[in-house]
Each structure stands twice: as C-alpha cells, then as structure tokens.
Write a protein that holds these residues in place. Structure first.
Motif, PDB file in Angstrom:
ATOM      1  N   ASN A   1     -21.218 -75.083  17.392  1.00 34.12           N
ATOM      2  CA  ASN A   1     -19.891 -75.227  17.431  1.00 34.12           C
ATOM      3  C   ASN A   1     -19.363 -76.434  16.601  1.00 34.12           C
ATOM      4  N   MET A   2     -20.399 -77.368  16.665  1.00 30.08           N
ATOM      5  CA  MET A   2     -20.084 -78.791  15.771  1.00 30.08           C
ATOM      6  C   MET A   2     -19.863 -78.383  14.412  1.00 30.08           C
TER       7      MET A   2
ATOM      8  N   HIS B   1     -11.364 -78.068  14.801  1.00 31.19           N
ATOM      9  CA  HIS B   1     -11.509 -77.380  16.104  1.00 31.19           C
ATOM     10  C   HIS B   1     -12.028 -76.221  16.145  1.00 31.19           C
TER      11      HIS B   1
ATOM     12  N   ALA C   1     -15.219 -75.434  21.981  1.00 34.24           N
ATOM     13  CA  ALA C   1     -15.255 -76.580  22.804  1.00 34.24           C
ATOM     14  C   ALA C   1     -15.310 -77.793  22.008  1.00 34.24           C
ATOM     15  N   GLY C   2     -15.505 -77.596  20.608  1.00 34.08           N
ATOM     16  CA  GLY C   2     -15.855 -78.577  19.790  1.00 34.08           C
ATOM     17  C   GLY C   2     -14.699 -78.997  19.002  1.00 34.08           C
TER      18      GLY C   2
ATOM     19  N   SER D   1     -17.564 -86.646  16.890  1.00 26.97           N
ATOM     20  CA  SER D   1     -17.558 -85.398  17.720  1.00 26.97           C
ATOM     21  C   SER D   1     -17.181 -85.652  19.222  1.00 26.97           C
TER      22      SER D   1
ATOM     23  N   GLY E   1     -16.390 -83.597  22.404  1.00 30.28           N
ATOM     24  CA  GLY E   1     -16.512 -82.429  23.291  1.00 30.28           C
ATOM     25  C   GLY E   1     -18.011 -82.089  23.465  1.00 30.28           C
ATOM     26  N   THR E   2     -18.209 -80.666  22.965  1.00 30.66           N
ATOM     27  CA  THR E   2     -19.578 -80.124  22.970  1.00 30.66           C
ATOM     28  C   THR E   2     -20.443 -80.614  21.813  1.00 30.66           C
ATOM     29  N   SER E   3     -21.615 -80.390  22.438  1.00 37.77           N
ATOM     30  CA  SER E   3     -22.757 -81.079  21.317  1.00 37.77           C
ATOM     31  C   SER E   3     -23.523 -79.677  20.864  1.00 37.77           C
ATOM     32  N   ASN E   4     -22.969 -78.629  20.989  1.00 35.52           N
ATOM     33  CA  ASN E   4     -23.699 -77.427  20.671  1.00 35.52           C
ATOM     34  C   ASN E   4     -23.828 -77.629  19.108  1.00 35.52           C
TER      35      ASN E   4
END
Length: 200
Positions: free
Chosen positions: A156-157, A109, A112-113, A148, A150-153
């Motif tokens: 952050n991933m 974690h 937001a990932g 994954s 949550g976020t796809s950034n």
C-alpha cells in the motif's frame, strides 16, 4: 566459390545477432532494481500446505522513470524475476526539477496508506523510510522529504507513492495546459513563495 557468399551471410547474421545482444544487454544494464518485500504464502491443498513466495520489486533508470511489480512463484528467484519483468512493463515517467527533486509538494493515497512528498533544496538527501526510499533511489531523486501516514504495509505504501508521483507536473506541462508561458508560471510561484516568507 559457392560457400563464400554463404560464409559472408553467416558472418553478417552473427554480427547482427551480436549487435542485438549488445543492445539488450545495455538496455538491461540501464535499469536498477530493488527488492522491497518478499512474503511466504501457503495454499492449503488435499495433501497439506503448498508454499510459494510473493515478491515486490521497484525498477528505475535513475532519470525519472520508475515502476513497481509483483510476482509469485514456488522459488524466490523466479518470483523476483516475474516481479522485475512486471515492473519494467509498467513504468511511469516523473518530471524532476534539476534532475534531483520534485517540482512541488504532493500527496498520494491508496487504501489505508497516505504519503506526503515534499520537494527539498540541494543537500537535503532522501529522507524517507522503507519502501518509499527504494522508489526514490531507483528513480534518481536526490533531495526529497517523505512521510507515510497510516498503514505500514509495503504494497500500500508503494502504491500510494506512485499515486502521488502520477500527480507531479512540470511547469512546462502546466503552462501548456493553461495556455500560458512557462515564465508566468515560474514567476508566479517565486512571487508567492516570497510573499509567504515576508508574512512569516
């Protein structure tokens, strides 16, 4: 006669420099890097906008060592070089099972990932998308299932994946920490898996 020792000394220094250069070259060739993302950022100044590039790079040796780094510069190659150097200086070692997959399932974690990594049997392959695939391929993982949530950034991933990898432990490390033998840990894990299959 006076130039002879100096000549030998010069040859010796050239040989040493050649050896050092060869060692650095082999060390450079030891790592493989992948460009995960590159972003153009603008800074508003008095004369207008000043553009630069931010790069995210993952570096690994294919045997369990992996690292990520970021770099920013006015040109793309310089940004990638900075990110690669940063990644090489911040590498971690992840224990691999049979040199191909993780020892156990784990979650990571960051912001937001949220990522879920699962160990897989031989022949599964790397089932992961985008930035996570780059991490596993450079690290040398051959069989893994990753999701994954949550976020796809990509930043952050990647950081969530590294948070999960830092939680991976080998049976030897767990046995040493708990004061038990490796056979007890592995046998208990296999017995638990057999019981779960019987209940299913």
């Amino acid at each position: 006669m006076a130039r002879s020792p100096g000549g030998r000394r010069g040859e010796r220094e050239r040989d040493q420099n050649r050896e050092r250069g060869g060692g650095q070259q082999s060390e450079e060739n030891e790592f493989s890097d992948k460009l995960v993302a590159i972003n153009r950022v603008a800074k508003v100044v008095k004369g207008g906008r000043r553009f630069s590039f931010a790069a995210l790079v993952v570096v690994g040796d294919g045997r369990g060592r992996v690292g990520y780094g970021t770099g920013k510069a006015r040109e793309v190659p310089e940004a990638i070089r900075k990110a690669t150097d940063h990644a090489k200086n911040h590498m971690i070692r992840v224990p691999l099972r049979d040199g191909r997959t993780l020892h156990h399932d784990v979650q990571g974690h960051y912001g937001a990932g949220l990522v879920v990594l699962r160990s897989s049997p031989p022949g599964t392959g790397v089932i992961a998308g985008g930035p996570m695939r780059a991490v596993f391929e450079t690290m040398g993982v051959q069989d893994v299932v990753a999701k994954s949530i949550g976020t796809s950034n990509p930043h952050n991933m990647v950081k969530a994946v590294f948070d999960a990898l830092r939680k991976c432990y080998s049976p030897r490390a767990v046995a040493a920490r708990r004061g038990k033998r490796v056979g007890e840990i592995v046998a208990r894990r296999s017995d638990t898996a057999g019981g779960e299959r019987a209940r299913a």
